[in-house]
Design an enzyme around this catalytic site. Structure first.
Site, short mmCIF file in Angstrom:
data_model
loop_
_atom_site.label_atom_id
_atom_site.label_comp_id
_atom_site.label_asym_id
_atom_site.label_seq_id
_atom_site.Cartn_x
_atom_site.Cartn_y
_atom_site.Cartn_z
N PRO A 8 0.93 -1.11 0.12
CA PRO A 8 -0.11 -0.07 -0.12
C PRO A 8 0.79 1.34 0.25
O PRO A 8 1.75 1.48 1.01
CB PRO A 8 -0.65 -0.12 1.25
CG PRO A 8 -0.59 -1.60 1.91
CD PRO A 8 0.92 -1.88 1.33
N GLU A 9 0.58 2.03 -0.93
CA GLU A 9 1.03 3.48 -1.04
C GLU A 9 0.07 4.52 -0.15
O GLU A 9 -0.93 4.02 0.05
CB GLU A 9 1.52 3.69 -2.49
CG GLU A 9 2.70 2.77 -3.03
CD GLU A 9 2.95 2.81 -4.44
OE1 GLU A 9 3.16 4.12 -4.73
OE2 GLU A 9 3.40 1.97 -5.31
#
Length: 271
Positions: free
Chosen positions: A2-3
């Site tokens: 996840p960014e």
DNA sequence: ACGTCTACCTGTCGGC
DNA sequence: TGCCGACAGGTAGACG
């Protein structure tokens, strides 16, 4: 995994249900990247007062203290109204009076850390060195131009470092550099003001678009409600090695920088 | 101050 | 089919 967009989608998906909830019991699974930092029993009775985000960290503010959550490469949070048994990859269960917040993280690069306050040394170590929030007004173009001029790094690792601007990981770094027409290996200090401004805008645009699309789902990310993201369908270069550039048709190239893959169009993106 | 490498851990995919 | 290596969205620390 996840960014910033995936973390923000998670935050938005959980906030309404969680704010005002009272923690009952916290159940830990296998060890995560860092220890919780307190006895889980100590958290019983605390109330969630807000859900924030700093870069790729989620901040669950309690009436006393804060839980700092990082999703690592493979983490995702779920909100369960009906209790179910934790699976083999569920490593943090936070049972509240309204439902269960569950961290699913097969690779266990994620973490949940309790701090008594954000001034705590542990919190400072995690959050203290972070750059500005790209979607906030603090991300000013003047400071950005200065930071690029003063850097001696290539632009891609500089983006990934989070020291100037936070939340940009491998996918969105590749995509922002494509939109700005900059090769990932270009030294930051050699990017002129025109392209640097384009990159500043591209970072904001690509992250904002990804949030709107629910993030990217490559293999296992999903929102709190279990929905897959759709940004990966709009990627111009990430994961497209050998496929034609969507703008000019030139095959997309992949190169390694450090241990990370960079994807770029050799024609649209100049050194 | 930079790049490079290693490590953390599990799952998946391609090649043989 | 099955085994084996490469690789995956992140980050920290060691080393040169």
């Amino acid at each position: 995994m996840p960014e910033l967009p995936e973390v923000e989608v998670t935050r938005r998906g959980i906030a309404a249900a969680l704010v005002g909830a009272q923690l009952r019991t916290v159940v830990l699974g296998k060890p995560l990247r860092w220890p919780l930092g307190c006895d889980p029993a100590q958290l019983a009775g605390r109330m969630v007062t807000g859900v924030g985000r700093r870069g790729k960290y989620l901040l669950f503010h309690l009436d006393q203290g804060c839980l700092i959550v990082h999703l690592g490469m493979s983490g995702s949070l779920r909100w369960l109204v009906q209790p179910t048994e934790p699976g083999p990859h569920d490593h943090f269960d936070c049972r509240t009076d309204r439902g269960i917040l569950r961290l699913h993280d097969p690779r266990r690069f994620g973490a949940v850390v309790y701090v008594a306050s954000l001034h705590d040394p542990v919190a400072c170590k995690l959050l203290g060195g972070l750059g500005v929030e790209p979607l906030s007004d603090d991300f000013r173009v003047e400071g950005w131009l200065l930071a690029l001029r003063q850097s001696r790094q290539a632009i891609k690792p500089l983006l990934l470092s989070g020291r100037v601007v936070v939340g940009v990981g491998n996918i969105y770094a590749c995509e922002a550099l494509f939109r700005a027409g900059i090769r990932p290996s270009t030294l930051a200090s050699r990017i002129g003001p025109v392209r640097a401004r384009r990159l500043h805008a591209a970072i904001r645009e690509v992250l904002a678009q990804a949030v709107e699309l629910g993030g990217s789902t490559l293999r296992d990310f999903s929102s709190v409600q279990g929905h897959a993201g759709a940004f990966q369908l709009h990627a111009q270069v990430y994961g497209r090695e050998g496929l034609p550039c969507r703008v000019c048709g030139t095959p997309v190239r992949m190169e390694r920088q450090g241990q990370r893959s960079s994807f770029f169009c050799p024609r649209c993106q100049r050194p």
